[in-house]
Structures are given as structure tokens and as C-alpha cells.
Design a protein around this motif. Structure first.
Motif, short mmCIF file in Angstrom:
data_model
loop_
_atom_site.label_atom_id
_atom_site.label_comp_id
_atom_site.label_asym_id
_atom_site.label_seq_id
_atom_site.Cartn_x
_atom_site.Cartn_y
_atom_site.Cartn_z
N LYS A 6 0.79 -1.23 0.00
CA LYS A 6 0.00 0.00 0.00
C LYS A 6 0.82 1.28 0.00
O LYS A 6 0.35 2.30 -0.46
CB LYS A 6 -1.01 0.01 1.13
N TRP A 60 2.20 11.59 3.39
CA TRP A 60 2.20 10.23 3.94
C TRP A 60 2.95 10.20 5.27
O TRP A 60 2.50 9.62 6.24
CB TRP A 60 2.83 9.25 2.95
N ARG A 65 -2.70 9.85 5.05
CA ARG A 65 -2.60 8.71 4.13
C ARG A 65 -3.54 8.85 2.93
O ARG A 65 -3.15 8.60 1.80
CB ARG A 65 -2.92 7.41 4.87
N ARG A 66 -4.77 9.22 3.19
CA ARG A 66 -5.74 9.33 2.09
C ARG A 66 -5.31 10.38 1.08
O ARG A 66 -5.33 10.14 -0.13
CB ARG A 66 -7.13 9.64 2.64
N SER A 123 -5.29 0.65 -2.49
CA SER A 123 -4.93 1.07 -1.13
C SER A 123 -5.95 2.05 -0.58
O SER A 123 -6.30 2.01 0.60
CB SER A 123 -3.54 1.70 -1.12
N LEU A 124 -6.42 2.94 -1.45
CA LEU A 124 -7.46 3.89 -1.03
C LEU A 124 -8.72 3.16 -0.60
O LEU A 124 -9.36 3.53 0.38
CB LEU A 124 -7.79 4.85 -2.18
N GLN A 126 -8.94 0.39 0.76
CA GLN A 126 -8.71 -0.34 2.02
C GLN A 126 -8.78 0.58 3.24
O GLN A 126 -8.88 0.09 4.36
CB GLN A 126 -7.35 -1.03 1.98
N LEU A 127 -8.67 1.89 3.02
CA LEU A 127 -8.69 2.82 4.15
C LEU A 127 -10.09 2.87 4.77
O LEU A 127 -11.09 2.82 4.08
CB LEU A 127 -8.26 4.22 3.72
N GLU A 128 -10.09 3.00 6.05
CA GLU A 128 -11.36 3.09 6.78
C GLU A 128 -12.01 4.43 6.49
O GLU A 128 -11.37 5.48 6.53
CB GLU A 128 -11.09 2.96 8.28
#
Length: 134
Positions: A6, A60, A65-66, A123-124, A126-128
Motif C-alpha cells: 500500500k 504520507w 494517508r488518504r 490502497s485507497l 482499504q482505508l477506513e
């Protein structure tokens, strides 16, 4: 597996930014040869690409992260478009993706850009997502 990959797109952007900083004139030459922007805009475009890559890495590092992954996705989409433009118009300028570190043939650059774009998107996803209820 996705958990391990990720942050790969962001790491590659950091490496690419370092490579491009050391060969800024070479990057300007690639941009001019592409014909996508007027030659007087090449220096500004070069610095803009490098600054965008650094912004993704820094965001990052500080925990955004987003934002970092969205920026990575946008940059890799731009790079993929550039490689498609290069292939369609037969410009024959080696990719300056990693500056002096490694010159990539256009088809390989396109493959790397598409792969990193897909990893960024995955990866995006997968983010909460936090939803604020009213």
C-alpha cells in the motif's frame, strides 16, 4: 499482500523526486520534446511535478494517508497519460521517471505507472471511511 504494497506508490514517488531533482534540465528536455506544454513552461512544469511528488511523500509521512494516496493516483494517472501520448505520437524520448537513476523505455514506464495507479486505488479502497452521523 495488499497491506505490504500500500505504500509502494508513495515510496516510488519519493525515489523519483530525488532522481529528478538531480537532473532537472533533463526533465525539462523530456517535457519540451513531448510538446504537451509550451517550452517556456517546461521549467515550471518540471518543478511542479517534483513538488507534487514530494507533497505526496510528506503527506504520507505526517499521517495524511488518504491525501497521499489520492495524490499518488492523480500523478500516476498523469504519468500514464504522458506515456500513452508518447506511444501514440512516437516521440521516442526516454522516460525521465527516475531522473539519472534509471531511464525507462516508454512501454515499461506505462506499465509501472498503471501498476502504481492501481495499487494506489486499491490502497485507497482499504482505508477506513469515517462517517459523521448527525
Amino acid at each position: 499482500m495488499m497491506r505490504d504494497l500500500k505504500f509502494l506508490p508513495v515510496i516510488l514517488l519519493g525515489i523519483a523526486a530525488l532522481g529528478k531533482i538531480t537532473s532537472i534540465k533533463q526533465l525539462e528536455g523530456v517535457i519540451v520534446a513531448s510538446g504537451l506544454v509550451p517550452s517556456v513552461w517546461a521549467p515550471l512544469t518540471s518543478y511542479g511535478v517534483i513538488a507534487s511528488e514530494i507533497a505526496c511523500v510528506v503527506s504520507w509521512a505526517v499521517g495524511f494517508r488518504r491525501a497521499s494516496l489520492v495524490g499518488s493516483f492523480v500523478l500516476y494517472s498523469l504519468f500514464s497519460s504522458f506515456h500513452c501520448w508518447d506511444l501514440i505520437h512516437g516521440i521516442k524520448v526516454p522516460c525521465n521517471c527516475f531522473g539519472v537513476l534509471y531511464k525507462m523505455p516508454t512501454p515499461l514506464g506505462l506499465g509501472v505507472s498503471l501498476a502504481m495507479m492501481l495499487i494506489s486505488a486499491a490502497s485507497l479502497s482499504q482505508l477506513e471511511v469515517k462517517v459523521l452521523a448527525h
